[in-house]
Write a protein that holds these residues in place. Sequence first.
Motif, PDB file in Angstrom:
ATOM      1  N   MET A  49       3.519  17.492  16.732  1.00 17.80           N
ATOM      2  CA  MET A  49       4.819  17.956  17.119  1.00 17.80           C
ATOM      3  C   MET A  49       4.739  19.231  17.949  1.00 17.80           C
ATOM      4  O   MET A  49       5.604  19.511  18.745  1.00 17.80           O
ATOM      5  CB  MET A  49       5.680  18.159  15.874  1.00 17.80           C
ATOM      6  N   ALA A  50       3.678  20.017  17.784  1.00 19.03           N
ATOM      7  CA  ALA A  50       3.545  21.249  18.553  1.00 19.03           C
ATOM      8  C   ALA A  50       3.506  20.967  20.047  1.00 19.03           C
ATOM      9  O   ALA A  50       4.065  21.704  20.831  1.00 19.03           O
ATOM     10  CB  ALA A  50       2.296  22.015  18.127  1.00 19.03           C
ATOM     11  N   SER A  51       2.859  19.883  20.469  1.00 16.50           N
ATOM     12  CA  SER A  51       2.800  19.577  21.890  1.00 16.50           C
ATOM     13  C   SER A  51       4.176  19.192  22.418  1.00 16.50           C
ATOM     14  O   SER A  51       4.517  19.496  23.548  1.00 16.50           O
ATOM     15  CB  SER A  51       1.794  18.457  22.153  1.00 16.50           C
ATOM     16  N   GLU A  52       4.993  18.522  21.608  1.00 16.79           N
ATOM     17  CA  GLU A  52       6.358  18.176  22.008  1.00 16.79           C
ATOM     18  C   GLU A  52       7.171  19.445  22.225  1.00 16.79           C
ATOM     19  O   GLU A  52       7.940  19.552  23.155  1.00 16.79           O
ATOM     20  CB  GLU A  52       6.999  17.316  20.922  1.00 16.79           C
ATOM     21  N   TRP A  53       7.011  20.432  21.348  1.00 14.85           N
ATOM     22  CA  TRP A  53       7.775  21.668  21.436  1.00 14.85           C
ATOM     23  C   TRP A  53       7.294  22.567  22.559  1.00 14.85           C
ATOM     24  O   TRP A  53       8.063  23.359  23.081  1.00 14.85           O
ATOM     25  CB  TRP A  53       7.695  22.424  20.128  1.00 14.85           C
ATOM     26  N   SER A  54       6.027  22.475  22.945  1.00 11.47           N
ATOM     27  CA  SER A  54       5.496  23.398  23.940  1.00 11.47           C
ATOM     28  C   SER A  54       6.190  23.242  25.284  1.00 11.47           C
ATOM     29  O   SER A  54       6.238  24.184  26.064  1.00 11.47           O
ATOM     30  CB  SER A  54       3.980  23.231  24.087  1.00 11.47           C
ATOM     31  N   ALA A  55       6.760  22.076  25.587  1.00 13.86           N
ATOM     32  CA  ALA A  55       7.445  21.866  26.864  1.00 13.86           C
ATOM     33  C   ALA A  55       8.964  21.990  26.735  1.00 13.86           C
ATOM     34  O   ALA A  55       9.682  21.791  27.705  1.00 13.86           O
ATOM     35  CB  ALA A  55       7.091  20.487  27.409  1.00 13.86           C
TER      36      ALA A  55
ATOM     37  N   ARG B 244      19.564  35.517  17.199  1.00 12.73           N
ATOM     38  CA  ARG B 244      19.265  36.940  17.380  1.00 12.73           C
ATOM     39  C   ARG B 244      17.872  37.180  17.937  1.00 12.73           C
ATOM     40  O   ARG B 244      17.523  38.299  18.281  1.00 12.73           O
ATOM     41  CB  ARG B 244      19.415  37.679  16.048  1.00 12.73           C
ATOM     42  N   GLY B 245      17.051  36.122  18.016  1.00 17.55           N
ATOM     43  CA  GLY B 245      15.711  36.272  18.559  1.00 17.55           C
ATOM     44  C   GLY B 245      14.668  36.685  17.544  1.00 17.55           C
ATOM     45  O   GLY B 245      13.568  37.087  17.908  1.00 17.55           O
ATOM     46  N   TRP B 246      14.974  36.569  16.268  1.00 15.22           N
ATOM     47  CA  TRP B 246      14.019  36.931  15.227  1.00 15.22           C
ATOM     48  C   TRP B 246      13.174  35.738  14.814  1.00 15.22           C
ATOM     49  O   TRP B 246      12.015  35.877  14.447  1.00 15.22           O
ATOM     50  CB  TRP B 246      14.732  37.480  14.004  1.00 15.22           C
ATOM     51  N   ASP B 247      13.780  34.537  14.846  1.00 10.86           N
ATOM     52  CA  ASP B 247      13.077  33.316  14.462  1.00 10.86           C
ATOM     53  C   ASP B 247      12.960  32.394  15.668  1.00 10.86           C
ATOM     54  O   ASP B 247      13.804  32.414  16.565  1.00 10.86           O
ATOM     55  CB  ASP B 247      13.840  32.570  13.351  1.00 10.86           C
ATOM     56  N   CYS B 248      11.936  31.567  15.658  1.00  9.27           N
ATOM     57  CA  CYS B 248      11.715  30.596  16.731  1.00  9.27           C
ATOM     58  C   CYS B 248      12.889  29.619  16.787  1.00  9.27           C
ATOM     59  O   CYS B 248      13.299  29.074  15.756  1.00  9.27           O
ATOM     60  CB  CYS B 248      10.415  29.842  16.490  1.00  9.27           C
ATOM     61  N   ALA B 249      13.423  29.396  17.973  1.00 12.13           N
ATOM     62  CA  ALA B 249      14.543  28.467  18.139  1.00 12.13           C
ATOM     63  C   ALA B 249      14.109  27.017  17.959  1.00 12.13           C
ATOM     64  O   ALA B 249      14.947  26.148  17.756  1.00 12.13           O
ATOM     65  CB  ALA B 249      15.174  28.654  19.514  1.00 12.13           C
ATOM     66  N   LEU B 250      12.819  26.755  18.004  1.00 16.34           N
ATOM     67  CA  LEU B 250      12.325  25.389  17.872  1.00 16.34           C
ATOM     68  C   LEU B 250      11.909  25.048  16.448  1.00 16.34           C
ATOM     69  O   LEU B 250      12.309  24.028  15.914  1.00 16.34           O
ATOM     70  CB  LEU B 250      11.147  25.161  18.822  1.00 16.34           C
ATOM     71  N   CYS B 251      11.097  25.909  15.831  1.00 18.59           N
ATOM     72  CA  CYS B 251      10.562  25.572  14.508  1.00 18.59           C
ATOM     73  C   CYS B 251      11.118  26.446  13.389  1.00 18.59           C
ATOM     74  O   CYS B 251      10.919  26.136  12.218  1.00 18.59           O
ATOM     75  CB  CYS B 251       9.040  25.630  14.513  1.00 18.59           C
ATOM     76  N   GLY B 252      11.793  27.546  13.716  1.00 17.71           N
ATOM     77  CA  GLY B 252      12.429  28.375  12.699  1.00 17.71           C
ATOM     78  C   GLY B 252      11.555  29.431  12.053  1.00 17.71           C
ATOM     79  O   GLY B 252      12.033  30.185  11.214  1.00 17.71           O
ATOM     80  N   THR B 253      10.270  29.529  12.422  1.00 14.90           N
ATOM     81  CA  THR B 253       9.419  30.548  11.810  1.00 14.90           C
ATOM     82  C   THR B 253       9.707  31.916  12.427  1.00 14.90           C
ATOM     83  O   THR B 253      10.190  32.016  13.555  1.00 14.90           O
ATOM     84  CB  THR B 253       7.923  30.223  11.976  1.00 14.90           C
ATOM     85  N   ARG B 254       9.402  32.973  11.687  1.00 10.93           N
ATOM     86  CA  ARG B 254       9.592  34.340  12.175  1.00 10.93           C
ATOM     87  C   ARG B 254       8.681  34.556  13.369  1.00 10.93           C
ATOM     88  O   ARG B 254       7.515  34.200  13.344  1.00 10.93           O
ATOM     89  CB  ARG B 254       9.271  35.338  11.066  1.00 10.93           C
ATOM     90  N   LEU B 255       9.231  35.132  14.426  1.00 10.79           N
ATOM     91  CA  LEU B 255       8.458  35.338  15.648  1.00 10.79           C
ATOM     92  C   LEU B 255       7.575  36.575  15.548  1.00 10.79           C
ATOM     93  O   LEU B 255       8.025  37.637  15.133  1.00 10.79           O
ATOM     94  CB  LEU B 255       9.393  35.484  16.851  1.00 10.79           C
ATOM     95  N   VAL B 256       6.329  36.417  15.927  1.00  9.18           N
ATOM     96  CA  VAL B 256       5.394  37.528  16.063  1.00  9.18           C
ATOM     97  C   VAL B 256       5.089  37.693  17.545  1.00  9.18           C
ATOM     98  O   VAL B 256       5.230  38.759  18.103  1.00  9.18           O
ATOM     99  CB  VAL B 256       4.111  37.295  15.237  1.00  9.18           C
ATOM    100  N   THR B 257       4.677  36.626  18.184  1.00 14.49           N
ATOM    101  CA  THR B 257       4.560  36.601  19.642  1.00 14.49           C
ATOM    102  C   THR B 257       5.501  35.514  20.125  1.00 14.49           C
ATOM    103  O   THR B 257       5.695  34.507  19.444  1.00 14.49           O
ATOM    104  CB  THR B 257       3.120  36.314  20.108  1.00 14.49           C
TER     105      THR B 257
ATOM    106  N   CYS C 231       7.883  30.348  19.638  1.00 19.30           N
ATOM    107  CA  CYS C 231       6.539  30.831  19.337  1.00 19.30           C
ATOM    108  C   CYS C 231       5.661  30.780  20.588  1.00 19.30           C
ATOM    109  O   CYS C 231       5.804  29.885  21.410  1.00 19.30           O
ATOM    110  CB  CYS C 231       5.882  29.955  18.270  1.00 19.30           C
ATOM    111  N   ALA C 232       4.777  31.748  20.724  1.00 23.32           N
ATOM    112  CA  ALA C 232       3.806  31.748  21.815  1.00 23.32           C
ATOM    113  C   ALA C 232       2.422  31.758  21.192  1.00 23.32           C
ATOM    114  O   ALA C 232       2.204  32.433  20.196  1.00 23.32           O
ATOM    115  CB  ALA C 232       3.997  32.958  22.716  1.00 23.32           C
ATOM    116  N   PRO C 233       1.485  31.039  21.708  1.00 21.37           N
ATOM    117  CA  PRO C 233       1.591  30.189  22.880  1.00 21.37           C
ATOM    118  C   PRO C 233       2.328  28.889  22.609  1.00 21.37           C
ATOM    119  O   PRO C 233       2.856  28.274  23.520  1.00 21.37           O
ATOM    120  CB  PRO C 233       0.150  29.938  23.292  1.00 21.37           C
ATOM    121  N   ALA C 234       2.402  28.437  21.352  1.00 16.72           N
ATOM    122  CA  ALA C 234       3.133  27.220  21.003  1.00 16.72           C
ATOM    123  C   ALA C 234       3.455  27.247  19.517  1.00 16.72           C
ATOM    124  O   ALA C 234       2.797  27.952  18.745  1.00 16.72           O
ATOM    125  CB  ALA C 234       2.313  25.980  21.334  1.00 16.72           C
ATOM    126  N   CYS C 235       4.458  26.485  19.114  1.00 15.07           N
ATOM    127  CA  CYS C 235       4.794  26.372  17.696  1.00 15.07           C
ATOM    128  C   CYS C 235       3.603  25.786  16.946  1.00 15.07           C
ATOM    129  O   CYS C 235       2.890  24.935  17.477  1.00 15.07           O
ATOM    130  CB  CYS C 235       6.008  25.473  17.505  1.00 15.07           C
TER     131      CYS C 235
END
Length: 117
Positions: free
Chosen positions: A1-7, A24-37, A60-64
């Motif tokens: 699923m990470a490859s699907e989200w990367s695009a 608010r930009g605190w969590d990933c809009a795709l997977c919901g985890t807290r953003l670090v990068t 998430c960067a580089p990908a979820c």
Amino acid sequence: MASEWSAATAADLDPATLTRDQLRGWDCALCGTRLVTDRPLGTVTVDRGTTRATYPVWACAPACGSDPAEASAAWRRYLDHATGCRRCHPGRECPTGDDLHAQARAEGRAAANRAAP
């Protein structure tokens, strides 16, 4: 699923399903985890009755699903400030929070660029 989200882009999202922290930009809009990068996805517009608001969304960067390094000192400073600041809320201005957030995002992107192949 990470490859699907990367695009994915903001156009692929249903704004009604995003949480407050995703908007608010605190969590990933795709997977919901807290953003670090993070990486920008674009903007989404949320309609609530007669109110319409546009939000930038991040992923998430580089990908979820990637394993981010431990949160940077800049990110910890920003979170420590934002969680206790009454002005760090949507619709309000907090110059200190904005500066700390910009520093944390810049440091996170630089770390992700160094780690990218």
